[in-house]
Design a protein around this motif. Structure first.
Motif, mmCIF file in Angstrom:
data_model
loop_
_atom_site.group_PDB
_atom_site.id
_atom_site.type_symbol
_atom_site.label_atom_id
_atom_site.label_comp_id
_atom_site.label_asym_id
_atom_site.label_seq_id
_atom_site.Cartn_x
_atom_site.Cartn_y
_atom_site.Cartn_z
ATOM 1 N N UNK A 1 -5.046 14.223 0.125
ATOM 2 C CA UNK A 1 -3.656 13.755 0.040
ATOM 3 C C UNK A 1 -2.989 13.571 1.398
ATOM 4 N N UNK A 2 -3.797 13.346 2.432
ATOM 5 C CA UNK A 2 -3.248 12.979 3.741
ATOM 6 C C UNK A 2 -3.054 11.475 3.761
ATOM 7 N N UNK A 3 -1.901 11.032 4.215
ATOM 8 C CA UNK A 3 -1.588 9.601 4.207
ATOM 9 C C UNK A 3 -2.164 8.905 5.435
ATOM 10 N N UNK B 1 -12.760 6.838 -2.221
ATOM 11 C CA UNK B 1 -12.003 7.990 -2.681
ATOM 12 C C UNK B 1 -10.527 7.991 -2.361
ATOM 13 N N UNK B 2 -10.038 6.991 -1.643
ATOM 14 C CA UNK B 2 -8.606 6.934 -1.326
ATOM 15 C C UNK B 2 -7.824 6.451 -2.552
ATOM 16 N N UNK B 3 -6.531 6.708 -2.528
ATOM 17 C CA UNK B 3 -5.626 6.225 -3.567
ATOM 18 C C UNK B 3 -4.479 5.487 -2.882
ATOM 19 N N UNK B 4 -4.033 4.397 -3.488
ATOM 20 C CA UNK B 4 -2.904 3.645 -2.934
ATOM 21 C C UNK B 4 -1.621 4.390 -3.278
ATOM 22 N N UNK B 5 -0.793 4.637 -2.280
ATOM 23 C CA UNK B 5 0.477 5.347 -2.483
ATOM 24 C C UNK B 5 1.461 4.450 -3.229
ATOM 25 N N UNK B 6 2.425 5.076 -3.875
ATOM 26 C CA UNK B 6 3.465 4.339 -4.589
ATOM 27 C C UNK B 6 4.389 3.595 -3.633
ATOM 28 N N UNK B 7 4.499 4.080 -2.406
ATOM 29 C CA UNK B 7 5.388 3.480 -1.413
ATOM 30 C C UNK B 7 4.618 2.433 -0.619
ATOM 31 N N UNK C 1 5.026 -6.013 3.210
ATOM 32 C CA UNK C 1 4.015 -6.837 2.549
ATOM 33 C C UNK C 1 2.644 -6.736 3.209
ATOM 34 N N UNK C 2 2.616 -6.500 4.511
ATOM 35 C CA UNK C 2 1.337 -6.463 5.227
ATOM 36 C C UNK C 2 0.899 -5.052 5.601
ATOM 37 N N UNK C 3 1.417 -4.052 4.887
ATOM 38 C CA UNK C 3 1.060 -2.645 5.131
ATOM 39 C C UNK C 3 0.760 -1.983 3.792
ATOM 40 N N UNK C 4 -0.315 -1.218 3.741
ATOM 41 C CA UNK C 4 -0.616 -0.411 2.563
ATOM 42 C C UNK C 4 -0.751 1.036 3.012
ATOM 43 N N UNK C 5 -0.054 1.915 2.328
ATOM 44 C CA UNK C 5 -0.167 3.349 2.582
ATOM 45 C C UNK C 5 -1.163 3.884 1.567
ATOM 46 N N UNK C 6 -2.145 4.602 2.060
ATOM 47 C CA UNK C 6 -3.168 5.177 1.199
ATOM 48 C C UNK C 6 -3.211 6.680 1.396
#
Length: 51
Positions: free
Chosen positions: A44-46, A24-30, A34-39
């Motif tokens: 809508x909590x990051x 159910x998470x979504x990948x953030x636009x930001x 390269x080795x970090x993904x904000x979800x």
């Protein structure tokens, strides 16, 4: 509201992101590095996945 920045360290970044999205998470636009993904969780909590 206070937020907590607590990155989650993973061994396989792409696999961890796929699993989070399946739950159910979504990948953030930001994507800050390269080795970090904000979800975003469904509320809508990051959160971050770091390799």
């Amino acid at each position: 509201m206070t937020t907590l920045d607590a990155p989650i360290e993973v061994d396989a970044l792409s696999s961890a992101v796929e699993q989070a999205v399946a739950l159910g998470a979504a990948v953030a636009d930001v994507l800050p590095q390269d080795d970090v993904r904000v979800l975003l969780d469904p509320a809508l909590s990051a959160f971050e996945a770091d390799r």
